[in-house]
Design an enzyme around this catalytic site. Sequence first.
Site, PDB file in Angstrom:
ATOM      1  N   LYS A 100       0.838  -1.191   0.000  1.00 43.48           N
ATOM      2  CA  LYS A 100       0.000   0.000   0.000  1.00 43.48           C
ATOM      3  C   LYS A 100       0.868   1.233   0.000  1.00 43.48           C
ATOM      4  O   LYS A 100       2.006   1.118   0.481  1.00 43.48           O
ATOM      5  CB  LYS A 100      -0.956   0.030   1.187  1.00 43.48           C
ATOM      6  N   TYR A 185      -4.342   4.263   6.292  1.00 44.20           N
ATOM      7  CA  TYR A 185      -4.782   3.261   7.276  1.00 44.20           C
ATOM      8  C   TYR A 185      -6.093   3.687   7.929  1.00 44.20           C
ATOM      9  O   TYR A 185      -6.973   2.863   8.196  1.00 44.20           O
ATOM     10  CB  TYR A 185      -3.719   3.060   8.364  1.00 44.20           C
TER      11      TYR A 185
HETATM   12  P1  NAD Z   1      12.448   1.968   1.331  1.00 42.91           P
HETATM   13  O1  NAD Z   1      12.875   3.259   0.755  1.00 42.91           O
HETATM   14  O2  NAD Z   1      13.045   1.522   2.618  1.00 42.91           O
HETATM   15  O3  NAD Z   1      12.672   0.786   0.270  1.00 42.91           O
HETATM   16  C1  NAD Z   1      12.386   0.926  -1.100  1.00 42.91           C
HETATM   17  C2  NAD Z   1      13.265  -0.009  -1.911  1.00 42.91           C
HETATM   18  O4  NAD Z   1      13.018   0.235  -3.301  1.00 42.91           O
HETATM   19  C3  NAD Z   1      14.757   0.214  -1.674  1.00 42.91           C
HETATM   20  O5  NAD Z   1      15.399  -1.037  -1.550  1.00 42.91           O
HETATM   21  C4  NAD Z   1      15.217   0.913  -2.953  1.00 42.91           C
HETATM   22  O6  NAD Z   1      16.554   0.607  -3.302  1.00 42.91           O
HETATM   23  C5  NAD Z   1      14.264   0.329  -3.977  1.00 42.91           C
HETATM   24  N1  NAD Z   1      14.096   1.166  -5.179  1.00 42.91           N
HETATM   25  C6  NAD Z   1      14.025   0.695  -6.429  1.00 42.91           C
HETATM   26  N2  NAD Z   1      13.882   1.668  -7.312  1.00 42.91           N
HETATM   27  C7  NAD Z   1      13.868   2.822  -6.618  1.00 42.91           C
HETATM   28  C8  NAD Z   1      13.749   4.203  -6.986  1.00 42.91           C
HETATM   29  N3  NAD Z   1      13.603   4.570  -8.272  1.00 42.91           N
HETATM   30  N4  NAD Z   1      13.779   5.124  -6.015  1.00 42.91           N
HETATM   31  C9  NAD Z   1      13.897   4.755  -4.727  1.00 42.91           C
HETATM   32  N5  NAD Z   1      14.006   3.465  -4.316  1.00 42.91           N
HETATM   33  C10 NAD Z   1      14.004   2.518  -5.256  1.00 42.91           C
HETATM   34  O7  NAD Z   1      10.851   2.039   1.443  1.00 42.91           O
HETATM   35  P2  NAD Z   1       9.897   1.129   2.348  1.00 42.91           P
HETATM   36  O8  NAD Z   1       9.584   1.867   3.597  1.00 42.91           O
HETATM   37  O9  NAD Z   1      10.415  -0.243   2.430  1.00 42.91           O
HETATM   38  O10 NAD Z   1       8.542   1.181   1.463  1.00 42.91           O
HETATM   39  C11 NAD Z   1       8.360   0.358   0.310  1.00 42.91           C
HETATM   40  C12 NAD Z   1       6.857   0.184   0.047  1.00 42.91           C
HETATM   41  O11 NAD Z   1       6.254  -0.440   1.159  1.00 42.91           O
HETATM   42  C13 NAD Z   1       6.092   1.485  -0.147  1.00 42.91           C
HETATM   43  O12 NAD Z   1       5.059   1.298  -1.086  1.00 42.91           O
HETATM   44  C14 NAD Z   1       5.511   1.771   1.221  1.00 42.91           C
HETATM   45  O13 NAD Z   1       4.333   2.550   1.197  1.00 42.91           O
HETATM   46  C15 NAD Z   1       5.205   0.373   1.688  1.00 42.91           C
HETATM   47  N6  NAD Z   1       5.216   0.250   3.157  1.00 42.91           N
HETATM   48  C16 NAD Z   1       4.211  -0.423   3.740  1.00 42.91           C
HETATM   49  C17 NAD Z   1       4.193  -0.594   5.109  1.00 42.91           C
HETATM   50  C18 NAD Z   1       3.134  -1.430   5.755  1.00 42.91           C
HETATM   51  O14 NAD Z   1       3.015  -1.403   6.956  1.00 42.91           O
HETATM   52  N7  NAD Z   1       2.380  -2.212   4.996  1.00 42.91           N
HETATM   53  C19 NAD Z   1       5.202  -0.027   5.892  1.00 42.91           C
HETATM   54  C20 NAD Z   1       6.243   0.657   5.270  1.00 42.91           C
HETATM   55  C21 NAD Z   1       6.237   0.797   3.886  1.00 42.91           C
END
Ligand code: NAD
Length: 348
Positions: A100, A185
């Site tokens: 999400k 949420y």
């Molecule tokens: P993050 O920035 O920690 O991780 C993102 C990953 O994508 C990194 O490994 C990065 O290298 C990669 N990536 C690939 N192409 C990229 C680009 N062009 N620019 C930036 N990064 C790139 O983010 P996150 O917190 O892990 O979030 C990832 C997803 O998960 C999002 O959609 C976020 O909304 C979702 N999320 C959901 C929850 C939940 O509780 N369900 C919690 C946190 C995040």
Amino acid sequence: KRLGIAVVGLGALALENIIPGFGETKHVRLTGLVSGDPAKARAIAAQYGVPEKNLYSYDTFDQISNNPDIDIVYIVLPNALHAEFTIRAAKAGKHVLCEKPMAATVAEAQSMVDACAQANRKLMIAYRLQYTPEHRTVIDLARSKTFGAIRMIEAVNGQNDAPNGQWRQIKALAGGGSLPDVGLYCLNAFRYITGEEPIEVTGQLTRPANDPRFREIEDISMFTLRFPSGVVANGTAGYSFHESRFLRVHAETGWFGLDPAFGYDNLTLGINRKAGMASSTDSRRFSPKSQFAHEMDAFAASLHANQEPRTPGAEGLQDMKIMAAIYQAAAGGGVVKLPPVDGLDTTR
Ligand code: NAD
């Protein structure tokens, strides 16, 4: 047989929550990794026993179509990349579990639903809380009218850690600020608690002056939803106040809710009812189990049963449309009306 999942994107959520969650799953296992960083992918693969042949880069990702170890692709990338990888995964013949918010725009979300339908693959949006016993209990209390009719729902989801120097600050990658990231949420909860779709919304956004983190995105988002039964709901999300994550459902003869409501653990149910002249509050915690394990196993169960998941693409698309209406209201649109929705299973 356990279904195999390939995780796409090895960022914070994947490494800290999703991949460790496989330790508690019964119906799925981690069988593949997709990353832009081969050294990181190899290190995680060694740690979790993923074979080297099941590692992909974003460029080689489409070859996943030839890999029978992988049934499901779990997309954990920045929001604006969800559509591209969902569509590529569906074309590669894989079912998709997507984080999400579903996408950065309504049009992207619609293209994901269409691509999965065309490929005859199932799409689930990772609304982890809908799969937890805590939120299921709140839904049961609401639907059973244990405390009479619901009149009002309120929820706050925010924390004091504005995204620093990362994709969440960039509107083209995130789609927005606190609203799609954490306000979602509250919004999704209002819909699954009432089992109704909102007919109108209002919205307000704020951002601190001269703070470069908020050049493109909002800090605080406040929104109201009005439902057909007359229930009103009030949600607030933000990146600049002390952590606060609660949900409270106000019904005729009691209130119930969760505080904290939206984190990964320690969700605590509170129920307050009339007791003679006074009122009393009970609280309850449930046994801890990874929310991501609940969610991934639920997708496997719906695939085994050939049924739509509880939170299909249509569920994410509807939230995207409501958030677009909230942004429209906040931009001076006043009260924005929403059309009736066809074909959405609100019994969830
Ligand atoms: P993050 O920035 O920690 O991780 C993102 C990953 O994508 C990194 O490994 C990065 O290298 C990669 N990536 C690939 N192409 C990229 C680009 N062009 N620019 C930036 N990064 C790139 O983010 P996150 O917190 O892990 O979030 C990832 C997803 O998960 C999002 O959609 C976020 O909304 C979702 N999320 C959901 C929850 C939940 O509780 N369900 C919690 C946190 C995040």
